[in-house]
Motif scaffolding. Sequence first.
Motif, short mmCIF file in Angstrom:
data_model
loop_
_atom_site.label_atom_id
_atom_site.label_comp_id
_atom_site.label_asym_id
_atom_site.label_seq_id
_atom_site.Cartn_x
_atom_site.Cartn_y
_atom_site.Cartn_z
N ARG A 249 -10.86 33.95 -2.63
CA ARG A 249 -11.76 35.10 -2.63
C ARG A 249 -13.24 34.70 -2.51
N ASP A 250 -13.50 33.41 -2.53
CA ASP A 250 -14.88 32.91 -2.44
C ASP A 250 -15.03 32.21 -1.10
N GLU A 251 -15.95 32.68 -0.28
CA GLU A 251 -16.08 32.16 1.07
C GLU A 251 -16.57 30.72 1.12
N ARG A 252 -17.09 30.20 0.02
CA ARG A 252 -17.54 28.81 -0.01
C ARG A 252 -16.66 27.94 -0.90
N CYS A 253 -15.42 28.35 -1.08
CA CYS A 253 -14.48 27.59 -1.91
C CYS A 253 -13.31 27.14 -1.05
N ARG A 254 -12.86 25.90 -1.26
CA ARG A 254 -11.73 25.35 -0.49
C ARG A 254 -10.74 24.70 -1.45
N TYR A 255 -9.52 25.24 -1.48
CA TYR A 255 -8.41 24.69 -2.28
C TYR A 255 -7.70 23.62 -1.46
N ASP A 256 -7.10 22.64 -2.13
CA ASP A 256 -6.50 21.52 -1.39
C ASP A 256 -5.15 21.83 -0.78
N GLY A 257 -4.69 23.09 -0.92
CA GLY A 257 -3.41 23.46 -0.33
C GLY A 257 -2.20 22.89 -1.05
N GLY A 258 -2.42 22.40 -2.28
CA GLY A 258 -1.33 21.81 -3.04
C GLY A 258 -1.12 20.33 -2.77
N ALA A 259 -2.09 19.69 -2.11
CA ALA A 259 -1.92 18.29 -1.70
C ALA A 259 -1.77 17.35 -2.89
N VAL A 260 -2.55 17.55 -3.95
CA VAL A 260 -2.43 16.66 -5.12
C VAL A 260 -1.11 16.92 -5.85
N PHE A 261 -0.72 18.17 -5.99
CA PHE A 261 0.56 18.49 -6.62
C PHE A 261 1.72 17.85 -5.84
N ASP A 262 1.63 17.86 -4.53
CA ASP A 262 2.71 17.33 -3.69
C ASP A 262 2.70 15.82 -3.58
N TYR A 263 1.59 15.18 -3.94
CA TYR A 263 1.49 13.73 -3.73
C TYR A 263 2.47 12.98 -4.63
N ARG A 264 3.22 12.07 -4.05
CA ARG A 264 4.23 11.33 -4.80
C ARG A 264 3.63 10.03 -5.35
N PHE A 265 3.01 10.13 -6.51
CA PHE A 265 2.45 8.94 -7.15
C PHE A 265 3.58 7.96 -7.45
N THR A 266 3.34 6.70 -7.20
CA THR A 266 4.28 5.63 -7.56
C THR A 266 3.70 4.85 -8.74
N GLY A 267 4.48 3.94 -9.27
CA GLY A 267 3.99 3.10 -10.37
C GLY A 267 2.74 2.34 -9.99
N GLU A 268 2.59 2.05 -8.71
CA GLU A 268 1.41 1.32 -8.22
C GLU A 268 0.13 2.14 -8.40
N GLN A 269 0.27 3.47 -8.38
CA GLN A 269 -0.91 4.33 -8.48
C GLN A 269 -1.20 4.80 -9.91
N LEU A 270 -0.31 4.51 -10.85
CA LEU A 270 -0.50 4.98 -12.22
C LEU A 270 -1.18 3.93 -13.08
N SER A 271 -1.80 4.39 -14.15
CA SER A 271 -2.49 3.51 -15.09
C SER A 271 -1.53 2.46 -15.65
N GLU A 272 -1.96 1.23 -15.68
CA GLU A 272 -1.15 0.17 -16.29
C GLU A 272 -1.12 0.30 -17.81
#
Length: 301
Positions: A249-272
């Motif tokens: 509803r805000d003309e200057r706002c951009r949602y990521d389209g669910g890209a972060v929710f859909d991203y398949r984090f692996t153990g390599e990308q998570l905090s040790e």
Amino acid sequence: MPEHRTRRRVRGAAAALAAVALAGAALTGCTSGTDAAPGRTGSAPSPSPTPLWNASPGSVAAVGDSITRGFDACSVLADCPEVSWATGTDDGVRSLAVRLLGASRAASHSWNHAESGARIAQLPEQMALAAKDRPELVTVMIGANDACRDSVPLMTPVKDFRASFEASMRQLRSAAPKAQVYVSSVPDLKRLWSTGRENPLGKQIWKLGICRSMLGDADDMGPAAIARRDAVRERVVAYNGVLRDVCARDERCRYDGGAVFDYRFTGEQLSEWDWFHPGRNGQARLAEIAYRAVTAAGPPA
């Protein structure tokens, strides 16, 4: 024919020709310059409207929670904002600010107002702080802590989540009406649980109280535990629906389209340290996702 009668007829013909010429000029003036014949002067083409979304903003302010603070990315149970996906300075991450502004300019033209543990109710205050910086772009990543509670009943209700996000956008618009906003989806907490539970050390850290609604009794695969985790995931999906709808509803706002929710984090990308928050590698992936969304010709589908 008498001479005076001839002169009257000549003058009448000239007047008629002039009227035709004026009518033609008027019709030409009603058409665009591209429709005019070569060599004929038409009206100038209308200037193209200034696009509302600038793919190269000159400053960045970040709001949100522990992910944007780089929590557990450098040491256990501690913030590490230098590796933040949004405004960090770490060469390995190459934050959104660095990618947009360059390393030297990012250091002086980006600000991180996120707070570890923050929930959506605290976002209006963060937005007010961000607006004072007069940024050209504000990044938002919030909602994980609203689902990460000690139990499912304590999760933030969807209607309250919506009210707080709407209030946050109003707060920003009252002070920074032209600031652009990039809104990240909330990560899939259930997928993070599924990946992180492979690490014994991570599960020991989880027992300290990180996201009990999802991570509590991590190896319990009974019906009640499965239902609990599914309820958390469903709430995250609902939160992302709110972020998408309010942003739209805000003309200057951009949602990521669910890209972060859909991203398949692996153990390599998570905090040790906790195998739940993004580590340096995960922060770099978040920066990539954000950069693609901010610099794209149009919003993600």
